[in-house]
Design a protein around this motif. Structure first.
Motif, PDB file in Angstrom:
ATOM      1  N   ARG A  38      -6.718  -6.721  13.010  1.00 22.48           N
ATOM      2  CA  ARG A  38      -6.921  -5.424  13.660  1.00 22.48           C
ATOM      3  C   ARG A  38      -8.037  -4.683  12.941  1.00 22.48           C
ATOM      4  O   ARG A  38      -8.106  -4.695  11.717  1.00 22.48           O
ATOM      5  CB  ARG A  38      -5.649  -4.585  13.579  1.00 22.48           C
ATOM      6  N   ALA A  39      -8.862  -4.001  13.729  1.00 19.26           N
ATOM      7  CA  ALA A  39     -10.003  -3.307  13.142  1.00 19.26           C
ATOM      8  C   ALA A  39      -9.562  -2.292  12.102  1.00 19.26           C
ATOM      9  O   ALA A  39     -10.243  -2.063  11.106  1.00 19.26           O
ATOM     10  CB  ALA A  39     -10.804  -2.624  14.233  1.00 19.26           C
ATOM     11  N   ALA A  40      -8.415  -1.660  12.343  1.00 23.36           N
ATOM     12  CA  ALA A  40      -7.975  -0.633  11.408  1.00 23.36           C
ATOM     13  C   ALA A  40      -7.246  -1.201  10.205  1.00 23.36           C
ATOM     14  O   ALA A  40      -6.981  -0.490   9.248  1.00 23.36           O
ATOM     15  CB  ALA A  40      -7.057   0.352  12.128  1.00 23.36           C
ATOM     16  N   GLY A  41      -6.927  -2.492  10.237  1.00 19.81           N
ATOM     17  CA  GLY A  41      -6.174  -3.068   9.140  1.00 19.81           C
ATOM     18  C   GLY A  41      -4.710  -2.657   9.207  1.00 19.81           C
ATOM     19  O   GLY A  41      -4.295  -1.912  10.088  1.00 19.81           O
ATOM     20  N   CYS A  42      -3.919  -3.170   8.276  1.00 20.69           N
ATOM     21  CA  CYS A  42      -2.494  -2.862   8.264  1.00 20.69           C
ATOM     22  C   CYS A  42      -1.982  -3.013   6.844  1.00 20.69           C
ATOM     23  O   CYS A  42      -2.245  -4.020   6.203  1.00 20.69           O
ATOM     24  CB  CYS A  42      -1.759  -3.821   9.204  1.00 20.69           C
ATOM     25  N   CYS A  43      -1.301  -2.000   6.343  1.00 22.92           N
ATOM     26  CA  CYS A  43      -0.729  -2.077   4.998  1.00 22.92           C
ATOM     27  C   CYS A  43       0.713  -2.530   5.116  1.00 22.92           C
ATOM     28  O   CYS A  43       1.494  -1.881   5.794  1.00 22.92           O
ATOM     29  CB  CYS A  43      -0.776  -0.721   4.306  1.00 22.92           C
ATOM     30  N   HIS A  44       1.063  -3.622   4.454  1.00 32.05           N
ATOM     31  CA  HIS A  44       2.413  -4.134   4.638  1.00 32.05           C
ATOM     32  C   HIS A  44       3.398  -3.660   3.597  1.00 32.05           C
ATOM     33  O   HIS A  44       4.599  -3.737   3.790  1.00 32.05           O
ATOM     34  CB  HIS A  44       2.392  -5.657   4.693  1.00 32.05           C
ATOM     35  N   SER A  45       2.897  -3.199   2.477  1.00 27.00           N
ATOM     36  CA  SER A  45       3.817  -2.623   1.510  1.00 27.00           C
ATOM     37  C   SER A  45       3.022  -1.740   0.564  1.00 27.00           C
ATOM     38  O   SER A  45       1.795  -1.694   0.638  1.00 27.00           O
ATOM     39  CB  SER A  45       4.558  -3.713   0.739  1.00 27.00           C
ATOM     40  N   PHE A  46       3.742  -1.041  -0.314  1.00 28.39           N
ATOM     41  CA  PHE A  46       3.074  -0.196  -1.294  1.00 28.39           C
ATOM     42  C   PHE A  46       3.748  -0.400  -2.639  1.00 28.39           C
ATOM     43  O   PHE A  46       4.974  -0.380  -2.724  1.00 28.39           O
ATOM     44  CB  PHE A  46       3.132   1.273  -0.871  1.00 28.39           C
ATOM     45  N   THR A  47       2.957  -0.610  -3.667  1.00 26.21           N
ATOM     46  CA  THR A  47       3.509  -0.876  -4.996  1.00 26.21           C
ATOM     47  C   THR A  47       3.964   0.434  -5.629  1.00 26.21           C
ATOM     48  O   THR A  47       3.602   1.508  -5.144  1.00 26.21           O
ATOM     49  CB  THR A  47       2.445  -1.514  -5.890  1.00 26.21           C
ATOM     50  N   PRO A  48       4.733   0.361  -6.726  1.00 27.67           N
ATOM     51  CA  PRO A  48       5.183   1.601  -7.373  1.00 27.67           C
ATOM     52  C   PRO A  48       4.036   2.481  -7.863  1.00 27.67           C
ATOM     53  O   PRO A  48       4.260   3.629  -8.206  1.00 27.67           O
ATOM     54  CB  PRO A  48       6.008   1.092  -8.548  1.00 27.67           C
ATOM     55  N   ASP A  49       2.797   1.976  -7.903  1.00 31.31           N
ATOM     56  CA  ASP A  49       1.694   2.864  -8.254  1.00 31.31           C
ATOM     57  C   ASP A  49       1.049   3.468  -7.004  1.00 31.31           C
ATOM     58  O   ASP A  49       0.024   4.127  -7.100  1.00 31.31           O
ATOM     59  CB  ASP A  49       0.658   2.149  -9.141  1.00 31.31           C
TER      60      ASP A  49
END
Lengths: 492, 391
Positions: A38-49
């Motif tokens: 996807r052009a906008a990308g996708c974040c699948h998770s976020f680390t504790p930082d």
């Protein structure tokens, strides 16, 4: 060594690479192939930082023949070393992708034997993914400085985005901290990728239009092949390891966007991981500086700012207590306030508190209605900040405040919210008395105390207490109720 | 124009049509043409999008302005309010859809659908008011296409707000759905979205994972989207009996958790930012927040994994497994019906008590995962920060 240990070691080794974006290319899925982009990308998770995990970010190997001062994987460090086999890494990527953990693969590497050998290992991995497993997801590959151009071309035809790390903002710093890498090694692949990527894009656009007939044949075959790095290229540089100013860094950034058409320049606040005489002897991480640089970077890319408007020789560092856009507005108060119902889109973009989305919504909404303050609040712009720079149907929104640089500065200044944990939670506030008699600090020209990161902070030029009261209801900085007691300030 | 035969309460009175070719403009403002029109009336429908559109159609037919349009299961009447149950009529719903698309275009229709599937209690009346605005003769066709940008208008602003609730939940699902590989070859994902967005995101997952049969189960709305590598089906009011995981699944789940732990930088620790990006209510279905195994039989798991089928054969075996599972149904379908993506304006079935229990669960999980613990560097870390932060 089993796969799990390898993954831990090589993910840990890759974590200092900042870029983890899966954006820049839109590719729909095909029957029988796994994945899409996807052009906008996708974040699948976020680390504790708080950083996003979009791609499986690992090194091919953490073995390295180079000895760069700032790098955790340098040759002279004693670490556990290991290397993925191409098959292992391809399997891992597929399995993670099928579980919707990731958007694709981010493959970087230390230098094993030679740059060419390392790149060939990476190419082998991508070939397994693309041809054997028919993987259609996103791949970001890092090019190793000193790789042969043919190998870079091959890598670019398999990956979506390439990146060449600039590492440090100037040639002198590079010579000091990474003596085995040369500026030429870094810039020449960058230029090559820019040129080839542009050529490939043009070729495909022509072929898609089907109106141009070359002598003898129509060149539609290129549409069947993968494009050359279709999502462009990015780079990364370390901020704070060397004495370059923000002025230098931003000028470099703007030049990179202009000349080698980079998609992104990533800034990485220097984290001390090694002991080395050439490196600054400090434990501080310049996270706030990195934050301001990113804000300036956004202004360059999305807000049509020129780098000369943000920073100049007289002030070579960005203000820490106020963001670059608000700072620009305070320096150009003669252009404000603007009438929200008539101002052109470009002018609205320059108002602090109005972003790209907000400006577009305003332009759409004001076609049929005269916007008032209440309407602006509902549109979701930061009216609290924007109101000092706007009039709604002739009424200035900042009633109760004088329209002067000093009072507006006090209203707009805000510390960067670094959260309630970690290094950014405790920070010194200029001009505040310390409860804990701190002899070292008392001898300095200003006393330093500690507050939580959320408290309002005084302006940089040490206003009188009167302006402190202006800051609002909250008391300026309450001391933390609980231990641990603060030690010496890290950034002073 | 004909009255709905299935609903004896409705009466045919109007001559206008909703499908854009209106012979006569719909009534605006006060009620005209129907002397029996009710003043303070709530329309109740079955909770689907068709039901909602049928209710909108009925309001035009009856020349009424209902004060509420709500799913029957969730409705509490206001003081002095009369109720009218509207039977779902697919033809009427289709005419409403045709009308919206003819006047406002496909983008407007998509916005209406998104607002209509949100779980907000006011969504029925918000959608109705917007449709009235859109179809009103004072809005020309040229204006209608960009009616949605008139955000200073409270009717449009309400629709915009609900549309955004659904849009952001769709994005949450694309980000945070996690599949588990079952022993029978099916990939299963359990999720708990706040709006019923599974039908809206199903196309995205089908596109991306077209070679793997999968089920996405929305436990809040008890709705399952099923992809069997040839077609999509939606199953409502269903409970799922979870199957045994494939032998290598535990390995890859553990690998993911370790990757998650290893890729965090201690010096930048900032859990508030993470919590801002991942809503805490979604944590309980995320693999990376599940407890880590202290002892893990890596060699055994690896051995089993390497004994497994090679990648290229996996699709085939999964197909076969799905075939088996159809003969021996593992899902207890209380009703087997195929729905298209538009007919799932599902309402929440959980009552307030269950909701508060869930909230308590979320809070407990959150406090377990983010309880600060001291690390060797003296920094405060959360237990979810994992071993990389605490070694």
């Amino acid at each position: 060594m089993d796969l799990m240990q390898k993954l831990e070691i090589l993910a840990d080794a890759a974590k200092y690479d900042v870029a983890c974006t899966s954006s820049g290319v839109q590719r729909s899925a095909q029957r029988g192939q796994l994945g899409s982009a996807r052009a906008a990308g996708c974040c699948h998770s976020f680390t504790p930082d708080g950083r996003c995990i979009s791609l499986l970010k690992v090194l091919m190997t953490n073995v390295c023949i180079y000895d760069c001062a700032y790098c955790a994987n340098r040759r002279s460090n004693e670490r556990e070393r290991c290397t993925f086999t191409p098959r292992e890494l391809a399997d891992l990527t597929m399995e993670f992708y099928r579980r919707n953990y990731i958007e694709g693969l981010f493959l970087s590497s230390g230098v094993l034997r030679t740059p060419d050998y390392t790149t060939e290992l990476m190419i082998r991995t991508l070939e397994i993914l693309r041809f054997q497993y028919r993987f259609n997801g996103y791949i970001h590959a890092k090019t190793v400085p000193g790789t042969a151009p043919e190998l870079i071309d091959r890598l670019a035809s398999l990956a979506d985005r390439l990146s060449v790390n600039l590492e440090l903002p100037s040639q002198e710093s590079l010579a000091l901290l990474a003596p085995q890498k040369s500026r030429q090694d870094i810039l020449s692949p960058m230029k090559r990728i820019a040129e080839c990527s542009q050529a490939s894009k043009e070729e495909r656009a022509l072929a898609r239009r089907r109106t141009t007939v070359y002598a003898g044949h129509t060149n539609t075959a290129c549409l069947k092949r993968r494009g050359y790095a279709p999502a462009g290229q990015s780079t990364q540089l370390i901020v704070g390891a060397t004495p370059e100013s923000d002025l230098h860094i931003l000028n470099l950034t703007a030049a990179l966007y202009r000349n080698v058409s980079l998609k992104r320049v990533f800034f990485s606040a220097y984290l001390p991981v090694n002991r080395d005489k050439r490196l600054p002897d400090t434990d501080a991480v310049q996270l706030d500086r990195e934050h301001r640089l990113y804000q300036a970077d956004w202004l360059l890319r999305f807000y049509r700012f020129d780098v000369t408007e943000l920073i100049d020789d007289a002030h070579p560092f960005l203000e820490t207590d106020i963001d670059p856009k608000a700072n620009w507005a305070l320096n150009h108060l003669d252009l404000f306030p603007v009438e929200v119902n008539t101002a052109p889109y470009e002018t609205l973009l320059r108002v602090p508190g109005i972003g790209v989305r907000g400006a577009k919504l305003i332009v759409g909404a004001r076609r049929t209605a005269m916007l008032r303050a209440d309407d602006l609040r509902k549109l979701g712009i930061a009216y609290k900040r924007a109101r000092y720079f706007l009039t709604c149907n002739g009424v200035w929104g900042g009633a109760g405040c004088t329209f002067s640089r000093e009072s507006l500065h006090a209203k707009l200044a805000s510390p960067i919210d670094g959260g309630a944990h970690g290094r950014r939670a405790d920070r010194p506030i200029p001009g505040q008395l310390s409860l804990f008699g701190n002899d070292d600090e008392a001898s300095a020209s200003q006393t330093v105390g500690y507050t939580t990161g959320r408290s309002p902070r005084l302006g940089a030029n040490g206003e009188a207490p009167a302006s402190q009261a202006e800051l609002g209801g909250k008391p300026a900085g309450q001391l933390r109720a609980s231990p641990p007691l603060p030690s010496l300030p890290r950034s002073a | 124009m004909h009255a709905s035969e299935s609903n004896p309460r409705t009466r045919s009175t109007g001559q206008f049509r909703l499908d854009g070719a209106s012979a006569e403009p719909p009534a605006t403002g006060s009620v005209t043409g129907n002397p029996l029109a009710l003043d303070n009336v709530a329309y109740l429908h079955d909770g689907t999008l068709e039901g909602l559109f049928s209710a909108v159609f009925e309001a035009y037919v009856r020349h009424e302005q209902p004060t509420d349009i709500a799913p029957e299961r969730r409705f509490r009447p206001r003081l002095g309010q009369s109720e009218l149950r509207i039977a779902t009529n697919t033809d009427h719903a289709k005419r409403v859809r045709r009308g919206i698309i003819a006047k406002g275009g496909n983008a407007t229709f998509r916005a209406v659908v998104r607002a209509a599937v949100s779980d907000d209690p006011s969504c029925g009346i918000v959608v109705f008011r917007f449709i009235r605005q859109l179809m009103s003769p004072s809005v020309t066709k040229r204006d209608a296409a960009r009616l949605r940008s008139r955000l200073a208008d409270p009717i449009v602003a309400d629709l915009h707000r609900l549309e955004h609730l659904t849009l952001s939940e769709e994005e949450n699902m694309r980000q945070f759905v996690r599949f588990v590989h079952w022993d029978n070859g099916i990939w299963f994902a359990r999720c708990n979205p706040a709006q019923s967005v599974v039908p809206l995101v199903m196309g995205y997952f089908v596109d991306r994972f077209n070679d793997q049969p999968f089920i996405i189960y929305d436990e809040n709305h008890r709705l399952a989207g099923v992809w069997d590598t040839t077609r999509t089906r939606f199953v409502r009011d269903v409970d799922v009996v979870e199957q045994d995981a494939a032998p290598d699944d535990a390995l890859y789940q553990e690998a993911w958790k370790r990757f998650y732990d290893a890729t965090s930088i201690d010096a930048r620790y900032h859990p508030e930012l993470r919590d801002h990006f991942i809503p805490v209510r979604l944590w309980r279905n995320l693999t990376e927040f599940k407890p880590r195994r202290t002892e893990f039989d890596y060699d055994g798991a690896l051995h089993r994994a390497s004994d497994g089928l090679p990648q290229s054969d996996r699709g085939k075996s999964a197909d076969a497994a799905l075939h088996d599972s159809e003969n021996r149904p593992d899902l207890r379908y209380s009703e087997k019906r195929a729905y298209d993506a538009l007919c799932s304006a599902e309402d929440r079935t959980d009552d307030a008590l269950r909701y508060s229990e869930k909230r308590a669960d979320d809070a407990r999980l959150y406090s377990e995962c983010s309880t600060p613990v001291p690390s060797h560097t003296g920094m405060k870390l959360s237990s979810a920060a994992g071993p990389s932060c605490q070694k």
